[in-house]
Enzyme design. Structure first.
Site, mmCIF file in Angstrom:
data_model
loop_
_atom_site.group_PDB
_atom_site.id
_atom_site.type_symbol
_atom_site.label_atom_id
_atom_site.label_comp_id
_atom_site.label_asym_id
_atom_site.label_seq_id
_atom_site.Cartn_x
_atom_site.Cartn_y
_atom_site.Cartn_z
ATOM 1 N N ALA A 1 -17.759 -15.297 -15.784
ATOM 2 C CA ALA A 1 -16.368 -15.500 -16.170
ATOM 3 C C ALA A 1 -15.811 -14.249 -16.843
ATOM 4 O O ALA A 1 -16.543 -13.355 -17.261
ATOM 5 C CB ALA A 1 -16.259 -16.693 -17.111
ATOM 6 N N GLY B 1 -20.981 -17.677 -13.975
ATOM 7 C CA GLY B 1 -20.122 -18.148 -12.898
ATOM 8 C C GLY B 1 -20.389 -17.457 -11.577
ATOM 9 O O GLY B 1 -20.146 -18.024 -10.508
ATOM 10 N N GLU C 1 -23.047 -19.431 -10.104
ATOM 11 C CA GLU C 1 -22.475 -20.710 -9.667
ATOM 12 C C GLU C 1 -21.682 -20.544 -8.380
ATOM 13 O O GLU C 1 -21.697 -21.431 -7.514
ATOM 14 C CB GLU C 1 -21.595 -21.283 -10.783
ATOM 15 C CG GLU C 1 -22.430 -21.758 -11.973
ATOM 16 C CD GLU C 1 -21.588 -22.185 -13.155
ATOM 17 O OE1 GLU C 1 -21.764 -23.327 -13.619
ATOM 18 O OE2 GLU C 1 -20.744 -21.384 -13.619
ATOM 19 N N GLU D 1 -24.989 -17.992 -20.396
ATOM 20 C CA GLU D 1 -23.978 -18.593 -21.266
ATOM 21 C C GLU D 1 -24.537 -19.059 -22.610
ATOM 22 O O GLU D 1 -23.850 -19.011 -23.631
ATOM 23 C CB GLU D 1 -23.316 -19.793 -20.554
ATOM 24 C CG GLU D 1 -22.471 -19.438 -19.348
ATOM 25 C CD GLU D 1 -23.230 -19.484 -18.043
ATOM 26 O OE1 GLU D 1 -22.607 -19.629 -16.987
ATOM 27 O OE2 GLU D 1 -24.485 -19.345 -18.075
#
Length: 258
Positions: free
Chosen positions: A66, A109, A112, A132
């Protein structure tokens, strides 16, 4: 003129190569980048000539998660933003086969995003992590659900709770990636697989994709019922008939995508 956040190319008929293009930010997944990726996938979805998509990253990373500056500025709104979440849902809903060619870091992310893809290929210098936890968070865009389904509970917990980096060789052993190849072979190999997929019926491959994904979304009994239903639906396609006829006539099928 501002350079595109996601570059698009057609390396050969039936294939689209999409490249995340924020190398100075290690391709961090800003809302704007996700929006461009969503829009390009929508174009690929609507184009009957596209049989497979390859997704990779520019520079040293596939995607390094992110956009932290946005998270600091907006707090939880940076995650719960309905437009951002809609981008993720649209990318997840892409019906055609998509290959992630992970060329470097796939973190948070970025991992992901790779997990959304149907096949993950990795360069031998690729690195994977869910870091994270190191900043007081944990994966929130599907990582806690998709990762255990691929690597099992124990290793997924290890990744999520430690944030430690995983190299390509270990990722391959754990089933996180299908192949780890030399860096110079990554894109050629991804395009080889994409060409093989794109040569098949673009009317049938989405059915096959949906059937395999059902194994992750349902119990065995329900998955078998979905597989049966999709098989029956696919029988109605011209390409299914052509495939059977070509086999009987000992020739290569000529698929028309319908």
């Amino acid at each position: 003129m501002t350079e595109a956040l996601v570059r698009t190319e057609e390396p050969s008929p039936g294939i689209r190569l999409l490249t995340l293009n924020r190398p100075e930010k290690l391709n961090a997944l800003s809302k704007a980048l996700l929006g461009e990726l969503r829009d390009l996938l929508a174009i690929c979805e609507a184009d009957a000539g596209v049989g497979c998509v390859v997704l990779t990253g520019a520079g040293r990373a596939f995607a390094a998660g992110a956009d932290i500056s946005d998270m600091l500025e907006r707090g939880v709104a940076s995650y719960s933003d309905p437009e951002r979440l809609a981008c993720w849902r649209a990318i997840e809903g892409f019906s055609k086969p998509i290959i992630a060619a992970v060329n470097g870091y796939a973190l948070g992310g970025g991992l992901e995003l790779a997990l959304i893809c149907d096949i993950i290929l990795a360069s031998e210098n690729a690195r994977f992590a869910t870091p994270e936890i190191k900043i007081g968070s944990f994966p929130g865009d599907g990582g806690t659900q998709r990762l255990p389904r691929l690597v099992g509970k124990s290793f997924a917990m290890q990744m999520v709770l430690t944030g430690e980096m995983v190299d390509a060789a270990l990722a391959e052993r754990k089933g996180l990636v299908s192949e780890a190849v030399a860096p110079e072979r990554l894109l050629p190999r991804a395009l080889e697989l994409a060409a093989s997929i794109a040569a098949k019926s673009v009317a049938i491959t989405p059915y096959a994709k949906r059937a395999v994904l059902a194994a992750f979304d349902t119990d065995l009994k329900s998955g078998l019922e979905i597989e049966h239903r999709l098989t029956v639906e696919a029988f109605a396609k011209e390409d299914r008939v052509e495939g059977l006829r070509a086999f009987a006539e000992k020739r290569s099928p000529v698929f028309k995508g319908r």
